[in-house]
Design an enzyme around this catalytic site. Sequence first.
Site, mmCIF file in Angstrom:
data_model
loop_
_atom_site.group_PDB
_atom_site.id
_atom_site.type_symbol
_atom_site.label_atom_id
_atom_site.label_comp_id
_atom_site.label_asym_id
_atom_site.label_seq_id
_atom_site.Cartn_x
_atom_site.Cartn_y
_atom_site.Cartn_z
ATOM 1 N N CYS A 4 -61.963 73.189 29.703
ATOM 2 C CA CYS A 4 -63.396 73.064 29.398
ATOM 3 C C CYS A 4 -63.573 72.780 27.907
ATOM 4 C CB CYS A 4 -64.138 74.343 29.783
ATOM 5 S SG CYS A 4 -65.824 74.402 29.142
ATOM 6 N N CYS A 7 -65.237 75.662 26.002
ATOM 7 C CA CYS A 7 -64.308 76.799 25.878
ATOM 8 C C CYS A 7 -63.294 76.518 24.773
ATOM 9 C CB CYS A 7 -63.583 77.058 27.189
ATOM 10 S SG CYS A 7 -64.580 77.879 28.446
ATOM 11 N N ASP A 30 -74.464 69.715 17.326
ATOM 12 C CA ASP A 30 -74.175 68.705 18.342
ATOM 13 C C ASP A 30 -73.535 67.491 17.679
ATOM 14 O OD1 ASP A 30 -75.452 68.099 21.421
ATOM 15 O OD2 ASP A 30 -74.770 66.368 20.251
ATOM 16 N N HIS A 46 -67.135 81.533 30.106
ATOM 17 C CA HIS A 46 -67.433 80.278 30.797
ATOM 18 C C HIS A 46 -68.298 80.512 32.025
ATOM 19 C CE1 HIS A 46 -66.869 76.119 32.100
ATOM 20 N NE2 HIS A 46 -66.958 76.637 33.309
ATOM 21 N N ASN A 86 -79.820 71.638 30.099
ATOM 22 C CA ASN A 86 -79.667 70.730 31.233
ATOM 23 C C ASN A 86 -78.802 71.396 32.292
ATOM 24 O OD1 ASN A 86 -81.156 68.574 30.083
ATOM 25 N ND2 ASN A 86 -79.405 68.048 28.797
ATOM 26 N N HIS A 97 -70.504 73.611 30.859
ATOM 27 C CA HIS A 97 -70.412 74.968 30.297
ATOM 28 C C HIS A 97 -71.821 75.245 29.779
ATOM 29 C CE1 HIS A 97 -68.056 78.071 27.705
ATOM 30 N NE2 HIS A 97 -69.353 78.272 27.458
ATOM 31 N N HIS A 99 -75.102 75.702 28.036
ATOM 32 C CA HIS A 99 -75.456 75.565 26.623
ATOM 33 C C HIS A 99 -76.949 75.358 26.494
ATOM 34 C CE1 HIS A 99 -74.201 71.621 28.189
ATOM 35 N NE2 HIS A 99 -75.112 71.072 27.392
ATOM 36 N N HIS A 101 -79.629 73.619 24.001
ATOM 37 C CA HIS A 101 -79.874 72.732 22.869
ATOM 38 C C HIS A 101 -81.051 73.308 22.070
ATOM 39 C CE1 HIS A 101 -77.726 69.049 24.523
ATOM 40 N NE2 HIS A 101 -77.923 69.711 25.644
HETATM 41 P P1 DGP Z 1 -75.598 68.004 27.966
HETATM 42 O O1 DGP Z 1 -75.811 66.550 28.183
HETATM 43 O O2 DGP Z 1 -76.874 68.833 28.095
HETATM 44 O O3 DGP Z 1 -74.462 68.544 28.795
HETATM 45 O O4 DGP Z 1 -75.191 68.146 26.425
HETATM 46 C C1 DGP Z 1 -73.874 68.095 25.967
HETATM 47 C C2 DGP Z 1 -73.955 67.905 24.492
HETATM 48 O O5 DGP Z 1 -72.687 68.182 23.966
HETATM 49 C C3 DGP Z 1 -74.307 66.493 24.045
HETATM 50 O O6 DGP Z 1 -75.568 66.510 23.346
HETATM 51 C C4 DGP Z 1 -73.200 66.081 23.102
HETATM 52 C C5 DGP Z 1 -72.479 67.379 22.835
HETATM 53 N N1 DGP Z 1 -71.048 67.232 22.681
HETATM 54 C C6 DGP Z 1 -70.189 66.633 23.560
HETATM 55 N N2 DGP Z 1 -68.929 66.699 23.119
HETATM 56 C C7 DGP Z 1 -68.991 67.372 21.915
HETATM 57 C C8 DGP Z 1 -67.991 67.763 20.974
HETATM 58 O O7 DGP Z 1 -66.800 67.537 21.118
HETATM 59 N N3 DGP Z 1 -68.434 68.418 19.871
HETATM 60 C C9 DGP Z 1 -69.763 68.697 19.668
HETATM 61 N N4 DGP Z 1 -70.086 69.333 18.533
HETATM 62 N N5 DGP Z 1 -70.714 68.361 20.546
HETATM 63 C C10 DGP Z 1 -70.329 67.699 21.655
#
Ligand code: DGP
Length: 113
Positions: A4, A7, A30, A46, A86, A97, A99, A101
């Site tokens: 993950c 994770c 992000d 997780h 989401n 996982h 989260h 925003h």
């Molecule tokens: P969602 O689409 O709601 O699952 O949002 C996932 C978010 O995770 C998206 O806005 C981009 C962010 N994201 C994806 N990979 C990485 C990463 O490797 N590092 C960081 N900091 N954010 C990431």
Amino acid sequence: MDNCLFCRIVAGEIPSTKVYEDEYCYAFRDINPQAPTHVLVVPKQHVANIGEANQLSNEALRACIEAIAKIAAQEGLTGGYRVISNCGPDACQSVPHLHFHILGGRQMADQMA
Ligand code: DGP
């Protein structure tokens, strides 16, 4: 969960820009910010999404929610902010996982989707 992404970020195996951390949750910027402030708050345990939040302890769930206001204050989001989680494919959840925003630093659109 070994494979993950979040994770692995929590474990420090993948670098991230930490914004906040406590016993139960971790928050980081992000990688693809949609607003001047775009922070992700994740539980260290997780669970796939908000639909599995009942698998978290009350303490962990509360820590994640309370972290949001702490981070907003830390980031100086005095004008307000938007919190989005989401859940599943219809919501375009891309990382399975849980989260939250936190988006702020500009006027948000009045339509949420
Ligand atoms: P969602 O689409 O709601 O699952 O949002 C996932 C978010 O995770 C998206 O806005 C981009 C962010 N994201 C994806 N990979 C990485 C990463 O490797 N590092 C960081 N900091 N954010 C990431």
